[in-house]
Design an enzyme around this catalytic site. Structure first.
Site, PDB file in Angstrom:
ATOM      1  N   GLU A   1       0.876  -1.161   0.000  1.00 45.88           N
ATOM      2  CA  GLU A   1       0.000   0.000   0.000  1.00 45.88           C
ATOM      3  C   GLU A   1       0.914   1.211   0.000  1.00 45.88           C
ATOM      4  OE1 GLU A   1      -2.503   0.992   3.447  1.00 45.88           O
ATOM      5  OE2 GLU A   1      -2.131   2.850   2.366  1.00 45.88           O
TER       6      GLU A   1
ATOM      7  N   CYS B   1      -2.733   7.701   4.873  1.00 46.84           N
ATOM      8  CA  CYS B   1      -2.761   7.351   3.451  1.00 46.84           C
ATOM      9  C   CYS B   1      -4.053   7.819   2.810  1.00 46.84           C
ATOM     10  CB  CYS B   1      -2.564   5.853   3.275  1.00 46.84           C
ATOM     11  SG  CYS B   1      -3.291   4.900   4.576  1.00 46.84           S
TER      12      CYS B   1
HETATM   13  P1  NAP Z   1       9.436   3.716   3.711  1.00 45.14           P
HETATM   14  O1  NAP Z   1      10.635   4.551   3.531  1.00 45.14           O
HETATM   15  O2  NAP Z   1       8.821   3.167   2.486  1.00 45.14           O
HETATM   16  O3  NAP Z   1       9.837   2.524   4.723  1.00 45.14           O
HETATM   17  C1  NAP Z   1       8.885   1.584   5.165  1.00 45.14           C
HETATM   18  C2  NAP Z   1       9.588   0.277   5.529  1.00 45.14           C
HETATM   19  O4  NAP Z   1      10.021  -0.353   4.333  1.00 45.14           O
HETATM   20  C3  NAP Z   1      10.833   0.446   6.402  1.00 45.14           C
HETATM   21  O5  NAP Z   1      10.876  -0.653   7.271  1.00 45.14           O
HETATM   22  C4  NAP Z   1      11.969   0.372   5.410  1.00 45.14           C
HETATM   23  O6  NAP Z   1      13.132  -0.223   5.950  1.00 45.14           O
HETATM   24  C5  NAP Z   1      11.412  -0.580   4.369  1.00 45.14           C
HETATM   25  N1  NAP Z   1      11.956  -0.282   3.043  1.00 45.14           N
HETATM   26  C6  NAP Z   1      11.794   0.868   2.342  1.00 45.14           C
HETATM   27  N2  NAP Z   1      12.431   0.783   1.158  1.00 45.14           N
HETATM   28  C7  NAP Z   1      13.005  -0.440   1.137  1.00 45.14           C
HETATM   29  C8  NAP Z   1      13.825  -1.095   0.194  1.00 45.14           C
HETATM   30  N3  NAP Z   1      14.179  -0.506  -0.944  1.00 45.14           N
HETATM   31  N4  NAP Z   1      14.246  -2.323   0.491  1.00 45.14           N
HETATM   32  C9  NAP Z   1      13.927  -2.926   1.663  1.00 45.14           C
HETATM   33  N5  NAP Z   1      13.178  -2.338   2.604  1.00 45.14           N
HETATM   34  C10 NAP Z   1      12.717  -1.109   2.347  1.00 45.14           C
HETATM   35  O7  NAP Z   1       8.279   4.506   4.463  1.00 45.14           O
HETATM   36  P2  NAP Z   1       8.296   5.414   5.777  1.00 45.14           P
HETATM   37  O8  NAP Z   1       9.620   5.319   6.464  1.00 45.14           O
HETATM   38  O9  NAP Z   1       7.125   5.045   6.556  1.00 45.14           O
HETATM   39  O10 NAP Z   1       8.031   6.893   5.285  1.00 45.14           O
HETATM   40  C11 NAP Z   1       8.676   7.497   4.195  1.00 45.14           C
HETATM   41  C12 NAP Z   1       7.628   8.098   3.265  1.00 45.14           C
HETATM   42  O11 NAP Z   1       6.682   7.098   2.920  1.00 45.14           O
HETATM   43  C13 NAP Z   1       6.763   9.198   3.863  1.00 45.14           C
HETATM   44  O12 NAP Z   1       7.371  10.449   3.808  1.00 45.14           O
HETATM   45  C14 NAP Z   1       5.531   9.130   2.997  1.00 45.14           C
HETATM   46  O13 NAP Z   1       5.721   9.874   1.824  1.00 45.14           O
HETATM   47  C15 NAP Z   1       5.412   7.681   2.646  1.00 45.14           C
HETATM   48  N6  NAP Z   1       4.379   6.958   3.441  1.00 45.14           N
HETATM   49  C16 NAP Z   1       3.192   6.745   2.864  1.00 45.14           C
HETATM   50  C17 NAP Z   1       2.217   6.071   3.563  1.00 45.14           C
HETATM   51  C18 NAP Z   1       0.907   5.781   2.937  1.00 45.14           C
HETATM   52  O14 NAP Z   1       0.111   5.110   3.560  1.00 45.14           O
HETATM   53  N7  NAP Z   1       0.637   6.250   1.740  1.00 45.14           N
HETATM   54  C19 NAP Z   1       2.434   5.626   4.864  1.00 45.14           C
HETATM   55  C20 NAP Z   1       3.669   5.865   5.442  1.00 45.14           C
HETATM   56  C21 NAP Z   1       4.636   6.533   4.706  1.00 45.14           C
HETATM   57  P3  NAP Z   1      14.439   0.607   6.420  1.00 45.14           P
HETATM   58  O15 NAP Z   1      14.117   1.069   7.785  1.00 45.14           O
HETATM   59  O16 NAP Z   1      15.516  -0.415   6.386  1.00 45.14           O
HETATM   60  O17 NAP Z   1      14.627   1.716   5.449  1.00 45.14           O
END
Ligand code: NAP
Length: 536
Positions: free
Chosen positions: A266, A303
């Protein structure tokens, strides 16, 4: 329960040796001194995956009652942590205590809903077509279908719901309900909260006498552990909530495996709200006020945040913009979940500020001394400009939204056709708007997972009919929901048994139906229909 900073791999508590991390309080940017969390390695993933695979056949063959009791035990154990859970989550996320208490209620309610789903057994899709030995020109075999779990599931926790979309969140609850062992990769933004909830689940596994591999909790940073987990051959499906970039990276990893597996990611959604002319004429002020509340709820970190408003230009839209803008201007800045999410929001806002043809019409109160605190913002642009500017369609994760002024309904339709897949779309409509709404509905049905009338998209009910999903990029697979009872379908696949002796069939398909599940037999429901309920 004292926090130790250890991962939970089956029944073992393991201090990861692959680097360490302390939790951060985003409201102060200060480290929370205790404990130090040890990060996991590929060897930890290997151990968790092997235990999960060993547990799989035993766990998936538990009676529905036993599996449901396990889910209820998890709910009880989470409540048993008491205030400590809320205090820790508050310190790690900056989310208000009342919000976290509500989220805890949702999390345990979700577990209990899935216990009900398991007992009910409808999710198994049990279907029987009896043999037709006399059929001409060829006889028909006895054919029976039931759904079985895919295998161990990897769950990536969301940052924005430290309880309801995290260690014991919807992905974990639905996978465990399906009969799949779960390996959770905790989100680095709330490691202590994750350990507390993980220990509550581990305790339930022990108390219920289940195999230890039913649940593991891993810590890891820098994407490596996550990649290794998704690539592991014993992992058979993935649940993820987070960024588009992260979700797509995991989809790529899953597809590059010798045996590709489904990733239910998602990702991003800007949740358009259409203000149709009748509703705007009758209720511009009320809609404006309610919109400002929805946009700023939880610092806009949902989201389902309403990131786009679309309406026909004119004095009624001016009234909406004035009231919404005035309400936003009084909103205090709110602490965001992590410095990274705050930086991403600021950079989205700076980009929006710099776009020509877009006007900032309102801004919330400044952050002052508060750290990582998002200042709400409202922008206005015209439809033509929006159609020509792909960058304006990107999610600004936080309390910011763009109002699009269209010339007429045809232009609104053009913008709707132009938008990417969304989790939700909202129609503010009065009876006079139904003709226009009927023109929009086919477009919205193609583009979104949930269509609302006269509400706001924030606030996702956990129930049987909920759809929290939608076409790409809101999710990586539009065929499923990640919230509500149907979320269980993501972790199941159908198996058909042909001419199988009764003794070898699963209970749900045995002729005398010992588990009493509802079934389709020769195309007809075999359970008696309760006429009173059917009429009601
Ligand atoms: P994220 O950067 O996508 O990280 C979420 C999880 O996925 C973390 O545990 C991260 O691990 C892992 N992950 C991310 N990229 C990966 C990859 N390439 N390979 C392996 N694991 C990976 O999300 P976030 O930290 O929650 O927030 C960052 C941005 O996501 C926000 O600024 C927002 O824009 C978006 N977000 C959107 C929603 C939604 O529902 N639409 C919700 C939350 C966040 P690591 O800790 O190892 O990086």
């Amino acid at each position: 329960m004292t926090l130790t900073g250890e991962m939970l791999i089956g029944f073992a508590a393991v201090h990861g040796a692959n680097g360490s991390k302390r939790a951060l309080n985003p409201a102060t940017n200060a480290e929370i001194p205790e404990p130090t969390f040890g990060m996991g390695s590929a060897a930890d993933v290997e151990r968790a995956a092997c235990l999960a695979a060993q547990a799989f056949d035993v766990y998936r063959n538990l009676s529905p009652e036993k599996r449901a009791t396990f889910l209820e035990a998890i709910a009880d154990n989470i409540l048993g942590i008491g205030d400590k859970l809320i205090e820790r989550a508050h310190a790690e996320t900056g989310l208000p205590v009342a919000r976290l208490q509500g989220e805890r209620g949702r999390t345990v309610g979700q577990m209990r809903l899935f216990a009900k789903v398991v007992r009910d057994g409808h999710f198994l899709g049990s279907t029987i077509d009896h043999a037709q030995p006399e059929r001409q020109p060829l006889p028909r075999a006895d054919l029976r279908l039931v759904k079985v779990p895919l295998g161990p599931v990897a769950v990536f926790c969301a940052s924005n719901f430290p309880l309801a979309f995290s260690v014991a969140g919807s992905d974990t609850a639905s996978a465990l309900a399906a009969g799949a062992p779960v390996i959770v990769k905790a989100h680095g933004a709330h490691l202590g909260t994750s350990e507390l909830v993980g220990r509550a689940i581990q305790k339930a596994v022990k108390e219920q006498g289940l195999p230890e591999g039913v649940f593991s909790l891993l810590f890891g940073e820098g994407r490596k552990l996550g990649e290794v987990l998704v690539a592991h051959p014993l992992v058979k499906a993935v649940g993820f909530t987070g960024s588009r970039q992260g979700g797509l990276a995991l989809v790529r990893t899953a597809n590059a495996r010798p045996e590709p597996i489904p990733v239910y990611a998602e990702m991003s959604s800007i949740n358009p709200v259409f203000l149709l002319p009748g509703a705007l004429a009758n209720r511009a002020e009320a809609i404006g006020k309610a919109f400002a509340e929805s946009l700023t709820l939880g610092a806009g970190q949902f989201c389902t945040n309403p990131g786009l408003v679309l309406a026909i230009d004119g004095p009624d839209l001016d009234r909406f913009v004035k009231v919404a803008g005035d309400a936003l201007a009084r909103k205090p800045a709110q602490t965001m979940l992590t410095p990274g999410i705050f930086d991403a929001f600021c950079s989205g806002r700076s980009k929006a500020d710099a776009v020509s043809g877009m006007t900032k019409v309102a801004e919330g109160l400044p952050a002052g001394e508060l750290r990582n605190a998002a200042q709400a913002a409202l922008y206005v642009a015209d439809a033509e400009h929006m159609l020509a500017s792909p960058e304006l369609w990107e999610e600004m994760f936080g309390p910011a939204s763009i109002v699009i002024r269209a010339r007429d309904v045809s232009e609104l339709l053009k913008v709707a056709e132009h938008m990417e897949g969304q989790l939700t779309a909202t129609l503010q409509i009065d009876a006079i708007d139904y003709v226009d709404a009927q023109r929009l509905m086919p477009v919205l049905e193609r583009k979104v997972g949930r269509i609302l009338a006269n509400g706001f998209p924030t606030g996702v009910e956990v129930c049987h009919a909920m759809v929290h999903g939608g076409p790409f990029p809101s999710t990586s697979n539009s065929m499923f929901t990640s919230v509500g009872a149907s979320a269980i379908d993501r972790f199941l696949r159908p198996v058909c048994y042909q001419d199988m002796p009764d003794a070898l069939l699963p209970d749900a398909l045995k002729e005398d139906n010992p588990s009493g599940v509802r079934r389709l037999v020769n195309g007809e429901p075999d359970a008696p229909i309760n006429v009173t309920n059917a009429v009601a």
